[in-house]
Write an enzyme that holds these catalytic residues in place. Structure first.
Site, short mmCIF file in Angstrom:
data_model
loop_
_atom_site.label_atom_id
_atom_site.label_comp_id
_atom_site.label_asym_id
_atom_site.label_seq_id
_atom_site.Cartn_x
_atom_site.Cartn_y
_atom_site.Cartn_z
N ASP A 1 0.90 -1.26 0.14
CA ASP A 1 0.03 0.08 0.07
C ASP A 1 0.88 1.18 -0.06
OD1 ASP A 1 -1.84 2.04 0.76
OD2 ASP A 1 -2.02 1.54 2.61
N ASN B 1 -0.41 4.49 -0.55
CA ASN B 1 -1.15 5.69 -0.15
C ASN B 1 -1.70 5.77 1.30
OD1 ASN B 1 -3.30 4.04 -0.49
ND2 ASN B 1 -4.32 5.43 -2.23
N ASP C 1 -4.16 3.76 2.73
CA ASP C 1 -5.64 3.24 2.90
C ASP C 1 -5.60 1.98 3.28
OD1 ASP C 1 -5.07 2.05 0.82
OD2 ASP C 1 -6.85 2.68 -0.56
N ASP D 1 -1.88 -1.59 -3.70
CA ASP D 1 -2.14 -0.78 -4.95
C ASP D 1 -1.11 -0.98 -6.23
OD1 ASP D 1 -0.14 1.03 -4.24
OD2 ASP D 1 -1.58 1.81 -3.02
N ASP E 1 -6.42 -11.56 -13.95
CA ASP E 1 -7.34 -12.51 -13.91
C ASP E 1 -8.59 -12.40 -14.89
OD1 ASP E 1 -8.53 -14.78 -12.00
OD2 ASP E 1 -7.18 -13.95 -10.52
N ASP F 1 -10.67 -17.76 -14.32
CA ASP F 1 -11.30 -18.25 -13.11
C ASP F 1 -12.47 -19.21 -13.41
OD1 ASP F 1 -11.64 -17.78 -10.18
OD2 ASP F 1 -13.53 -17.01 -10.80
N GLU G 1 -8.13 -22.41 -14.28
CA GLU G 1 -8.62 -23.10 -13.08
C GLU G 1 -9.53 -24.06 -13.47
OE1 GLU G 1 -10.14 -21.70 -8.63
OE2 GLU G 1 -11.09 -20.78 -10.17
N HIS H 1 -3.76 -17.67 -3.79
CA HIS H 1 -5.07 -16.90 -2.73
C HIS H 1 -6.05 -17.67 -2.43
CE1 HIS H 1 -6.88 -17.19 -6.86
NE2 HIS H 1 -7.92 -16.65 -6.37
N ASP H 2 -6.45 -18.55 -2.83
CA ASP H 2 -7.78 -19.66 -2.39
C ASP H 2 -7.30 -20.88 -1.56
OD1 ASP H 2 -9.73 -18.26 -3.60
OD2 ASP H 2 -9.65 -19.40 -5.41
#
Length: 557
Positions: A21, A23, A25, A29, A98, A199, A256, A328-329
């Site tokens: 990150d 910025n 938040d 990003d 993706d 995906d 996938e 990520h899964d």
């Protein structure tokens, strides 16, 4: 086999929300990704896969897309994306995105128009069906739990969603919709994208009769995937997609594709397959529970070894698969595939070596290169993932108490892979100077990039050597095109295989056991290519491996 530009490449998956990150938040990003391109180049990465960065309400972390042509403001702007493409190109790196085209967001313009006129043109972009006797059209359970059918307000119709109710499935039988999807794919490829990770693509072909199946759970529903597995004809849709998009651009595509029959491999990844490659999830599937995460079995070494070997032998006759330890899964591979005594630097290096030197395209997930592990979760309230929360309540309904349900989710949660990247030992692991969207793993002061860059014996520096070996002029053809031949399968704790190409034979051998393992030498050796424990003397009559030791040896052949 015709050689393709991507055959000898190494890929790296970035989960943008958790990468870096810039910025404040609390959300990663595109500028953060741009700032780390040199880090990835030095690691040895060629292809970068970005998890979804499109405009989205983020019900399912961006896999619910409301505008396929826009970048989510949380990640930056289209100008930032164009800069990323440009900077990657300067470094001879490729960007893939993706591609989520089984479903979109319920906030997408198409779906809003469909709801406004449930009998109109846009309703046919989705699956709107009348209920049966006051009930949904069929008894399908979604991947995230509950019925796949959601009522269309003010009508007796329902719409189909195989994931969250905010993710309506797109009707691939509609040629107008298909063409709009193809146009979108080509728009990104024209921008200079190198390809896509695709995906949930096995879900695009439906049985339009939507027949009921026998209930497979106490809710009286049946998993929607049973309908997907029973229907024929997906090949025509995939061939249409390929010919109208990817083929025109020599794009790299990795799909996938769960539950694929071995007899179908050639159609998917053969010389003229629908995709460049598909992920090998065979090892990940070993921890599938019959009813959910709460009855997920432990993975035994012998079953894991057998599964990897069989998958390699099946695929090498046909094409290339993409090899992963985690993504990520999935939970972190170190915490999943290694016993507790091996969840250290040596064990992490060993697991990485076995995976990266297999035949296929290595995919490294952010943080894997420093050995990130599962987090410690103290309450279900700490999770963000929609699937994890659903699995917690499935476990509670099955009779587990809070402690045991939480333990099951802590072991299997996708949020284990989504905790912020651990860059250094400063506050929030250097990920953000704001409040991170998901908690930082508490071990970040011990496991982080900054500390490992300064340690020549670290997991990170070992990964750099490992990727350098795989891509070196001397060994690149052997590790890319070389045959995979399993070895020492009759041992209790040794995972080993040869990679053989022309006049080169290389042995990759590791001891996953707690005690020293000794095996006889089958070929004499001329060189130690890689050792995770700094071994310098060549084995002669036998190979003795300490616990968590891995060796890569060039044979005299």
């Amino acid at each position: 086999m015709n050689k393709k530009w991507w055959h000898d490449k190494v890929a790296y998956q970035i989960y943008p929300k958790s990468f870096l990150d810039t910025n404040g938040d609390g959300i990663g990003d595109l500028k953060g990704i741009i700032s780390k391109l040199d880090y990835l180049k030095e690691l040895g990465i060629d292809i970068i896969w970005l998890s979804p960065i499109y405009k989205s309400p983020f019900i399912d972390q961006g896999y619910d897309i409301s505008d396929y042509y826009s970048i989510a403001k949380e990640f930056g702007t289209m100008e930032d994306f164009d800069e990323l493409l440009s900077e990657a190109k300067k470094r001879n790196m490729y960007i893939i995105m993706d591609l989520v085209i089984n479903h979109c967001s319920d906030q997408h313009e198409w779906f809003r128009k469909a709801l406004a006129d449930p009998d109109g043109e846009y309703a046919d972009y989705f699956y709107f069906r009348e209920g049966k006797n006051g009930n949904p059209p069929s008894n399908y359970r979604s991947y995230f739990g509950g019925s796949c059918w959601e009522p269309v307000p003010g009508t007796d119709k329902y719409y189909l969603h195989m994931f969250a109710k905010e993710q309506p499935d797109l009707n691939w039988e509609n040629p107008i919709l298909r063409q709009k999807l193809f146009d979108m794919v080509n728009w990104w490829l024209e921008k200079g994208l190198a390809g896509f990770r695709i995906d949930a693509i096995m879900n695009i072909k439906k049985d339009l009769d939507f027949p009921d199946f026998g209930p497979d759970g106490p809710d009286g529903l049946s998993g929607c995937w049973r309908m997907i597995e029973s229907v024929d004809g997906i090949g025509e849709l995939l061939d249409d997609l390929k010919k109208n998009t990817f083929e025109k651009y020599e794009a790299f595509t990795v799909a996938e594709a769960f539950n694929l029959n071995k007899s179908e491999l050639n159609k998917f990844i053969g010389e003229n397959g629908y995709f460049s490659t598909i992920f090998d999830f065979s090892a990940q599937c070993l921890s599938d529970g019959k009813h959910g995460w709460y009855d997920s079995p432990d993975i035994t070494f012998k079953k894991w070894r057998e599964t990897i070997i069989n998958s390699q032998l099946d695929v090498q006759k046909v094409g290339f698969e993409a090899n992963i330890i985690e993504n990520h899964d999935e939970p972190r591979g170190v915490s999943r595939f290694l016993p507790e005594y091996a969840r250290n630097a040596d064990g992490t290096k060993m697991l990485g070596t076995i995976s990266v030197l297999l035949r296929g395209i290595p995919f490294i997930y952010q943080g894997q290169e420093i050995g990130m592990q599962n987090a410690i979760w103290k309450s279900v309230d700490e999770f963000n993932d929609i699937n994890t929360i659903d699995q917690y309540y499935i476990a509670r309904k099955a009779g587990l108490n809070d402690t045991d349900a939480l333990a099951a989710c802590s072991k299997m949660s996708r949020d284990n892979a989504r905790t912020p990247m651990q860059w250094d030992s400063s506050k929030n692991a250097g990920f953000t100077n704001g409040t991170p969207w998901l908690k930082v793993n508490s071990n970040y002061k011990l496991i982080n990039v900054d500390t490992q860059e300064k340690d020549s014996d670290s997991v990170l520096n070992y990964y750099k050597k490992l990727l350098s070996v795989r891509k070196s002029d001397e060994y690149i053809e052997t590790f890319t095109y070389g045959e995979f031949i399993p070895a020492y399968e009759n041992t209790e704790t040794v995972m080993a295989y040869y990679r053989v190409f022309n006049n080169k034979r290389i042995l990759v051998i590791a001891n996953f056991g707690k005690d020293t393992a000794t095996v006889p030498v089958e070929y004499s050796f001329k060189h130690i290519i890689l050792s995770n424990k700094g071994r310098s003397s060549l084995p002669t009559t036998s190979i003795s491996l300490e616990s968590c030791e891995v060796l890569v040896l060039e044979c005299d052949n």
